[in-house]
Scaffold this motif. Structure first.
Motif, short mmCIF file in Angstrom:
data_model
loop_
_atom_site.label_atom_id
_atom_site.label_comp_id
_atom_site.label_asym_id
_atom_site.label_seq_id
_atom_site.Cartn_x
_atom_site.Cartn_y
_atom_site.Cartn_z
N CYS A 248 41.96 12.88 26.13
CA CYS A 248 43.13 13.60 26.61
C CYS A 248 44.36 13.28 25.75
CB CYS A 248 43.41 13.25 28.07
SG CYS A 248 42.18 13.91 29.23
N VAL A 249 44.49 12.04 25.33
CA VAL A 249 45.57 11.67 24.43
C VAL A 249 45.43 12.43 23.12
CG1 VAL A 249 46.56 9.80 23.06
CG2 VAL A 249 45.93 9.40 25.45
N ALA A 250 44.19 12.51 22.63
CA ALA A 250 43.95 13.12 21.31
C ALA A 250 44.24 14.62 21.31
CB ALA A 250 42.51 12.87 20.88
N ASP A 251 43.84 15.33 22.38
CA ASP A 251 44.02 16.79 22.35
C ASP A 251 45.16 17.29 23.24
OD1 ASP A 251 43.04 16.81 24.98
OD2 ASP A 251 41.16 17.81 24.47
N ALA B 237 36.95 6.87 28.15
CA ALA B 237 36.68 7.86 27.10
C ALA B 237 37.44 9.15 27.38
CB ALA B 237 35.18 8.12 26.98
N LEU B 238 37.48 9.57 28.63
CA LEU B 238 38.21 10.77 28.99
C LEU B 238 39.69 10.63 28.66
CD1 LEU B 238 38.37 13.57 30.33
CD2 LEU B 238 38.60 12.39 32.53
N GLN C 155 52.81 13.87 30.34
CA GLN C 155 51.55 14.45 29.89
C GLN C 155 51.58 15.98 29.84
OE1 GLN C 155 49.12 10.85 32.17
NE2 GLN C 155 48.38 12.93 32.38
N GLY C 156 52.63 16.58 30.41
CA GLY C 156 52.73 18.01 30.41
C GLY C 156 51.70 18.69 31.29
N VAL C 157 51.44 18.12 32.46
CA VAL C 157 50.44 18.66 33.38
C VAL C 157 51.00 18.57 34.79
CG1 VAL C 157 49.23 16.47 33.80
CG2 VAL C 157 47.95 18.64 33.91
#
Length: 305
Positions: free
Chosen positions: A274-277, A269-270, A177-179
């Motif tokens: 997060c996947v989208a942006d 929904a969160l 996820q790069g976090v």
């Protein structure tokens, strides 16, 4: 093997770290600088509420005396003189830990001790929690949130009951996820267990669950995480996999480390956003209700991106 979690708890203990009278545990890790940095996470103004509905269709099945909320009307609309004013009122009757909730630091003890060495009998049926009540946290649940989507990492809608989430899983999700989960963060772990409830209902939902294994306690301690939450009902994997140990992760996190737990979150929904942006961190705000002497509290957490 049943005592292994107690050895780990002694190793990771935060008793006395913030003084002999401390009642906040790992929330002490959050300083003004962390709150300011968390506020800087807000870029788009998108808001996500992370709680399940409070009502009769919740996940509870009566286990441990926890029932789903009962919602009653105490006043129906009626015309009041002189100008036709109409008023409605209602009641709700519910266990405080029947839906999306915080487990406070008085919720779990063992060997007659609670977090920071307080006596287990500081909690009683007559008075509730005389120490470590959840309302001590009302102004402390603000900071940077990080979502790690373990179900997505494994390419499934939800992990199966009994699936242990390990430190290796948490770190693999960070890389994917790069976090990075850092000091004073609120870690939210998606197992997909809420998705399973929406797809298949409450039958069997509380008889087991995927969740964190005991090794994650050391990982959370090393990362200096402020609190952890998940979309399952008990944070940790069920059954625990440790002979004779019931809820060992709760025991170490709450009783030994002083870490509050957020349970039964709705992260769907969160996670999709997060996947989208591609952004998996956000401002997280989730104060418990200001209930005197309570060991837990309903909550409607908010994530702001």
């Amino acid at each position: 093997m049943s005592a292994d979690f107690k050895d780990l708890g002694a190793e990771l203990s935060n008793w006395g770290r913030w003084g002999p009278d401390d009642q906040l545990g790992t929330l002490n890790l959050i300083g003004p600088q962390h709150v300011c940095a968390a506020a800087a996470e807000v870029a788009s103004g998108k808001v996500f509420q992370l709680s399940i509905p409070v009502g009769k269709d919740g996940p509870q099945s009566g286990m441990g005396g926890r029932l789903n909320p009962v919602h009653l009307m105490s006043m129906q609309p009626q015309d009041w003189d002189p100008h036709g004013l109409q008023v409605s009122d209602d009641w709700i009757i519910m266990p405080l830990q029947s839906g999306t909730q915080w487990d406070g630091l008085s919720h779990i003890g063992y060997d007659n001790k609670l977090y920071n060495g307080y006596a287990a009998d500081d909690v009683s049926t007559r008075c509730g929690a005389r120490r470590l009540a959840v309302d001590a946290m009302t102004d402390r649940i603000v900071g940077r949130g990080v979502l790690l989507d373990i179900a997505r990492l494994h390419g499934t809608d939800w992990l199966a009951a009994g699936t242990a989430v390990t430190p290796a899983d948490l770190e693999a999700a960070e890389r994917a996820q790069g976090v990075t989960v850092g000091e004073a963060d609120f870690l939210l772990v998606r197992t997909g267990w809420r998705t399973r409830f929406l797809a298949e209902g409450r039958d069997g939902w509380m008889s087991g669950e995927p969740g964190l294994n005991l090794d994650c306690a050391r990982w959370l301690h090393q990362r200096a995480v402020a609190a952890v939450g998940s979309d399952n009902w008990g944070i940790e994997v069920m059954p625990s996999g440790i002979d004779g140990a019931i809820m060992p992760v709760h025991c170490v996190l709450i009783r030994d480390m002083g870490m509050p737990l957020a349970e039964i979150l709705d992260l769907e929904a969160l996670a999709q956003d997060c996947v989208a942006d591609g952004r998996w961190s956000f401002l997280f705000v989730a104060p418990p209700l200001h209930i005197s002497n309570a060991v837990g509290s309903p909550v409607t957490p908010i994530a702001i991106k």
